[in-house]
Design an enzyme around this catalytic site. Structure first.
Site, PDB file in Angstrom:
ATOM      1  N   HIS A  94     -20.362   8.921  24.666  1.00 10.33           N
ATOM      2  CA  HIS A  94     -19.666  10.139  23.910  1.00 10.33           C
ATOM      3  C   HIS A  94     -18.419  10.526  24.510  1.00 10.33           C
ATOM      4  CE1 HIS A  94     -19.218  14.798  23.848  1.00 10.33           C
ATOM      5  NE2 HIS A  94     -19.684  14.180  22.496  1.00 10.33           N
ATOM      6  N   GLU A 104     -15.793   8.377  22.526  1.00 11.68           N
ATOM      7  CA  GLU A 104     -15.747   8.807  21.231  1.00 11.68           C
ATOM      8  C   GLU A 104     -14.483   9.737  21.098  1.00 11.68           C
ATOM      9  OE1 GLU A 104     -17.187  12.438  18.703  1.00 11.68           O
ATOM     10  OE2 GLU A 104     -18.885  11.130  19.636  1.00 11.68           O
ATOM     11  N   HIS A 105     -14.535  10.737  22.086  1.00 12.45           N
ATOM     12  CA  HIS A 105     -13.504  11.699  22.178  1.00 12.45           C
ATOM     13  C   HIS A 105     -12.215  11.013  22.302  1.00 12.45           C
ATOM     14  CE1 HIS A 105     -15.308  15.808  22.548  1.00 12.45           C
ATOM     15  NE2 HIS A 105     -16.393  14.943  22.169  1.00 12.45           N
ATOM     16  N   GLU A 151     -18.194  21.530  26.226  1.00  9.44           N
ATOM     17  CA  GLU A 151     -19.177  20.951  25.259  1.00  9.44           C
ATOM     18  C   GLU A 151     -20.543  21.206  26.072  1.00  9.44           C
ATOM     19  OE1 GLU A 151     -20.150  17.687  22.122  1.00  9.44           O
ATOM     20  OE2 GLU A 151     -18.309  17.567  23.319  1.00  9.44           O
TER      21      GLU A 151
END
Length: 418
Positions: A50, A53-54, A130
């Site tokens: 994840h 992905e950023h 997040e």
């Protein structure tokens, strides 16, 4: 309405290209999919899929993060990405005449991202925020805790977001090593739906994908289910959040469709048994629904609700009563047909979005090596019988196999059903 045409090409280097041409739209959805997610991690790097992905959006050797966005948005397009437990997808939407520019930007991102240490440091703070958002959202947090519980000891149980400790520790070297090891050609799928030309996608791939990705990664995704246990998560919330459920059949199993129909009857939609019994008849549990979260070889299935601490005991008893009825008597034909039509309607309405269509065919090819037609799925839904629902109810609602997770300020001792 004209029918769409579907094509699949597997290049000699291992990349799979899938397209669905729809003549009556003027746009496209293009996804670069990697069959890589948090399930491929270990506890020491949990969250890296994840986080990557950023980071793929944070600049390449020739584009800044701002220029990546500008080069798509100046054409009226849109870029985004998501990470699941089994996949990572980078995708763009736009008008059909701009598909090559979108393809080139996505290609640049996945091949030439620099993972600048300063950007890593900045983005780690963003992703930790997040993570805190999830911690502050009991509806999300309880599902993470439930899956961690039922998949205990398996990578599938680790949260996609990772841990704060890991997010603070990732270095440039870690990101490059993970990409090199996991972003392999046989896990790479280029998928498009809309007014697209399959042959052009092949040409774009040959023109823009130049990086020497590894050919393959032989890591296997293992799953060894352990007995799960009831879990209390102490959280300062106004409501009690509650899940009761278990693992069941994944995408690869034909019985998953029958579980989806069962789930619909029991708790999906306002006409479902649980919604009618708990909310309409008894005025408790604003949120009450069943869920079926699926992976290739397993799913989680269960009931989620939130209510106040004075109503949770009654709510649980009402759930157990409805489960008992499902186990004792075949569903009415009208109720079964209504559930099937609801499922079919949702599938067909979702196909009005090229992004949803792109997502569906990508998942089909990654999991099954072919595009399963919508008609095939509808046929399977229609073929589910009352006898199957009764048999499944008795199998899945074995009280000894159901696990409860309760999120509340204090530990509530709820009794098991008899």
């Amino acid at each position: 309405m004209a029918k769409s045409s579907l094509d699949i090409t597997r290049l000699s280097n291992g990349i799979t290209i899938v397209s669905e041409k729809i003549n009556y739209v003027k746009s496209f959805s293009l996804g670069f999919w990697f069959n890589v997610g948090s399930r491929d991690e270990i506890p020491e790097n949990n969250g890296i899929s994840h986080f990557l992905e950023h980071m793929f959006f944070k600049g390449t050797r020739k584009r800044s993060a701002k220029k990546i966005a500008e080069d798509i948005e100046s054409l009226g397009g849109y870029l985004n990405a998501f990470t699941s437990k089994e996949h990572t997808c980078f995708y763009g939407r736009g008008l059909s005449e701009h598909i090559e520019q979108t393809f080139e930007v996505l290609s640049d991102m996945i091949q030439n991202s620099t993972f600048n240490p300063k950007e890593i440091q900045k983005e780690s703070k963003v992703v930790i925020d997040e993570l805190y958002d999830i911690e502050d959202s009991p509806e999300e947090l309880i599902f993470d805790k439930f899956e961690s519980n039922v998949f205990n000891g398996n990578s599938l149980g680790m949260p996609i977001i990772g841990t704060e400790k890991n997010l603070r520790s990732f270095k440039q070297k870690d990101l490059f090593e993970y990409v090199n090891d996991n972003y392999t050609l046989d896990r790479f799928y280029i998928v498009a739906s809309g007014n697209v030309e399959h042959n052009k996608l092949i040409k774009f791939t040959e023109k823009y994908i130049k990086k020497e990705f590894k050919q393959t990664n032989n890591k296997k995704r293992n799953l060894i289910l352990q007995p799960a246990h009831d879990l209390h998560v102490e959280k300062d919330t106004q409501q009690v959040h509650f899940i009761i459920g278990r693992p069941t059949y994944g995408f690869k199993d034909k019985k998953r469709i029958s579980v989806a129909v069962l789930s619909q009857i029991l708790g999906e939609g306002s006409s479902s048994r649980l919604f009618q019994k708990l909310r309409e008849e008894n005025g408790i549990a604003y949120q009450i629904n069943t869920f079926l979260n699926s992976f290739y070889d397993v799913s989680t299935f269960g009931v989620y609700l939130s209510t106040n601490d004075k109503s949770i005991f009654k709510a649980q008893n009402l759930i157990f009563n409805e489960i008992k009825k499902m186990k004792q008597k075949k569903v009415d034909t009208k109720e079964l047909d209504r559930a099937k039509e609801y499922l079919i309607g949702n599938i067909l309405m979702s196909l009005e979005s090229t992004t949803n269509r792109m997502h569906r065919i990508a998942q089909s090819v990654i999991y099954f090596g072919k595009i399963k037609s919508v008609e095939e799925t509808i046929r399977k839904i229609k073929s589910v019988t009352r006898e199957e629902i009764l048999e499944l109810s008795n199998e899945l609602f074995d009280i000894n196999s159901l696990t409860r997770v309760i999120l509340s300020p204090k530990n509530l001792l709820l009794e098991k059903a008899a």
